[in-house]
Design an enzyme around this catalytic site. Structure first.
Site, PDB file in Angstrom:
ATOM      1  N   HIS A 157     -57.963  36.133   6.957  1.00 49.83           N
ATOM      2  CA  HIS A 157     -58.252  37.249   7.868  1.00 49.83           C
ATOM      3  C   HIS A 157     -59.625  37.017   8.484  1.00 49.83           C
ATOM      4  CE1 HIS A 157     -58.860  41.317   9.366  1.00 49.83           C
ATOM      5  NE2 HIS A 157     -57.606  41.615   9.047  1.00 49.83           N
ATOM      6  N   ARG A 209     -61.112  46.119  15.654  1.00 53.69           N
ATOM      7  CA  ARG A 209     -61.056  45.372  16.924  1.00 53.69           C
ATOM      8  C   ARG A 209     -60.055  46.011  17.867  1.00 53.69           C
ATOM      9  NH1 ARG A 209     -58.940  40.419  15.386  1.00 53.69           N
ATOM     10  NH2 ARG A 209     -58.775  41.067  13.220  1.00 53.69           N
TER      11      ARG A 209
END
Length: 613
Positions: free
Chosen positions: A272, A295
């Protein structure tokens, strides 16, 4: 006694005809994360008796840590120009593109089932999934999360609350702190008949028999054991920190493979792009996940030099590749106030844990970033603030200028609708250098998920490498492989657990009426057989737990089935002789499989209970 009488007595225990015997649960579920809880709730709602076992003393597993959301195709979501709307096909295509696989098979099932999965969670467990955002790799906003905070804790808490209601009804037995060690199979058929385990509080060994066993034990992204699947399949990744808890050691995979289960995609381990660096312990091998949603609401990634280097909304593997190619060892996640407002409880949580800070514009951001480059492990917030105030003024001005130029380019690209990295969604832009507060956190790539696992069919049955089914064994969630291919799309983990946990639970629930009906057919016959033989408790008769007469001492569980003593044909003949007249007339070869299963399982439980006693 005759084989027929033995069969009757043993089956009576399963039929509930008053004999003293340990009841055999309909299902034994290993793992109490989202997959295990969904499987359990589907079964319990159907009237099943379930044992839910977890090696930890707390429930939830890695599902509790999930933060960004759970996906479902969202027909109300439109493209930027309004020319297209989300659909099952679009969702399957996005998932397949990330996985580098075809959008059929397990991926197709995942996408097609996503809408019903979300609705079931909302209606059956009252899970709040009111917020929707667009994550990396998705063409549309389809990732659902609660308004109150990270999705994992909300979802697992809600499911567990509903599951535990069945304890008082006698349908559920919750066994926490019990570590499964071995899947026990019947040697003549290979059917999984239960699990041997160790109680971690007492170190006592035990055995649980069940009609069906479900693996929901998760992956191996924190497997540092001497049998490490991570070291075996991806030794190049062992040095990365992980977001997984210490329980993520691939136990279920190892047990299943030990009895012949096939595996797939074991080298596909997801890194990740955003795990938080904790200033209190920079070198910790376990990191807190910075959810992809951060994000999704518009957060941007910067190098320590203050430059962007990637489209933040690319799939995870592509963002990680850009991180590694940048040459930097850590990065900064930056959000403005509107982004933070949409992130809501996530920001509050990260600030409370000192994983993010608030800053007065890019002037403070530059000083904070320079101070981090020289920071010591385990600093207090006061020490870090003092060091930030003392950084070189010239270096701080130079970094501030670079950050301002980066943000100017970003804001111009947002106005134009595309940037140099191909990004076309600029949520909550522009980001002003003077904005107060700005929110920032220190980020590193982390091991997060294992796409590989044991092979399963579309119905969750565990398969050998040749495609044959291991009878009595099923699986759902991260323990399985084949759903996510090369790279899992953000938000698909909890969906995988919900969809395939529900498929397994519903499949096994459908078998319960058939099995109980077969048991009921012989219950009356059993009572008649007992009466005609004069077998009563007061006369000291042999109970169903006594086992066949003159049997040798019961060996370890793998050899303790009735067939070990009598053979497969005798087991079928005995079960057939115990059946009502229509089955007797048809002969042993036509003994119903359901009746044979009851007979075999009941004999097993009785023999095992006799041995333990």
């Amino acid at each position: 006694k005759s084989p027929r009488r033995c069969a009757v007595l043993f089956i009576m225990a399963e039929a509930g005809a008053g004999r003293a015997s340990s009841a055999i649960p309909d299902a034994l579920i290993l793992g109490s994360g989202c997959a295990g809880l969904c499987t359990a709730l589907r079964l319990l709602d159907a009237g099943a008796h379930v044992v839910l076992m977890d090696k930890e003393k707390r429930t939830g597993g890695n599902s509790v840590k999930a933060s960004s959301g759970i996906n479902a195709y969202n027909t109300s979501a439109a493209s930027a120009d309004g020319s297209a709307h989300d659909s099952v096909e679009a969702f399957a295509q996005d998932t397949a593109k990330s996985a580098k696989r075809n959008p059929e098979g397990l991926i197709g099932i995942l996408a097609e089932s996503s809408g019903a999965a979300i609705e079931w969670l909302k209606e059956r467990a009252a899970v709040d999934l009111s917020k929707v955002s667009q994550l990396g790799g998705h063409s549309f906003a389809r990732t659902h999360r609660p308004a109150s905070g990270p999705v994992g804790a909300e979802l697992t808490y809600s499911l567990l609350r509903e599951v535990k209601k069945f304890e008082a009804k006698g349908q559920l037995k919750l066994m926490l702190g019990c570590c499964a060690k071995r899947l026990v199979t019947e040697p003549d058929t290979g059917r999984v008949a239960g699990v041997s385990y160790v109680d971690t509080s007492t170190n006592q060994e035990g055995f649980v028999a069940a009609h069906d066993t479900v693996l929901a034990t998760g992956g191996f992204a924190n497997d540092r054991t001497n049998t490490s699947l991570l070291s075996k399949h991806r030794p190049d990744l062992v040095h990365f920190p992980t977001t997984n808890g210490p329980w993520a050691t691939g136990d279920g995979m190892k047990m299943a493979m030990a009895i012949g289960a096939g595996s797939i995609d074991m080298d596909k381990v997801q890194i990740h792009p955003t795990g938080f660096l904790d200033p209190a312990d920079l070198k910790a091998s376990a990191k807190s996940l910075c959810g992809e949603m951060m994000r999704g609401v518009g957060g941007v990634l910067l190098t320590p030099e203050g430059k962007r280097f990637v489209n933040e909304l690319l799939p995870r593997d592509q963002v990680v590749a850009a991180e590694l190619e940048s040459g930097s060892s850590e990065f900064v996640l930056l959000l403005n106030q509107p982004m933070a407002a949409e992130a809501g409880k996530h920001i509050e949580h990260y600030l409370r844990k000192d994983l993010m800070v608030t800053l007065d514009g890019t002037h403070s951001l530059a000083r904070w970033m320079l101070a981090n480059a020289e920071g010591a492990d385990g600093e207090t917030a006061e020490q870090a603030a003092a060091r930030a105030a003392a950084v070189d003024a010239g270096a701080a001005l130079a970094l501030e200028a670079t950050i301002n130029a980066t943000l100017a380019d970003y804001n111009a690209a947002a106005e134009a609708g595309v940037d140099a990295f191909g990004k076309t969604a600029f949520r909550h832009a522009p980001i002003s250098p003077e904005e107060r507060p700005l929110y920032a956190g220190r980020i590193v790539p982390v091991l997060h998920y294992t796409m590989g696992g044991i092979r399963m069919g579309a119905d969750g049955a565990v398969l050998r490498d040749d495609g044959s089914v291991i009878p009595g064994l099923h699986a759902a969630g991260e323990v399985t492989g084949g759903v996510h291919g090369n790279n899992r799309l953000g938000g698909n983990s909890l969906l995988d657990c919900t969809v395939f946990g529900s498929i397994v639970g519903n499949k096994l629930a459908a078998e319960i009426p058939r099995r109980r009906a077969a048991a009921a057919l012989v219950a009356g016959l059993g009572a008649e057989e007992e009466g005609s033989a004069g077998l009563t408790r007061n006369r000291g008769a042999t109970s169903p737990a006594s086992g066949p007469p003159h049997a040798p001492p019961l060996p370890n569980p793998p050899e303790s089935s009735y067939s070990y003593y009598c053979g497969e044909s005798q087991a079928r003949t005995s079960a057939s002789e115990a059946a009502p007249a229509p089955v007797l007339a048809a002969g042993p070869s036509h003994c119903p499989d359901a009746l044979l299963e009851i007979f075999r399982k009941s004999c097993w439980a009785a023999l095992h209970a006799h041995h333990v006693a």
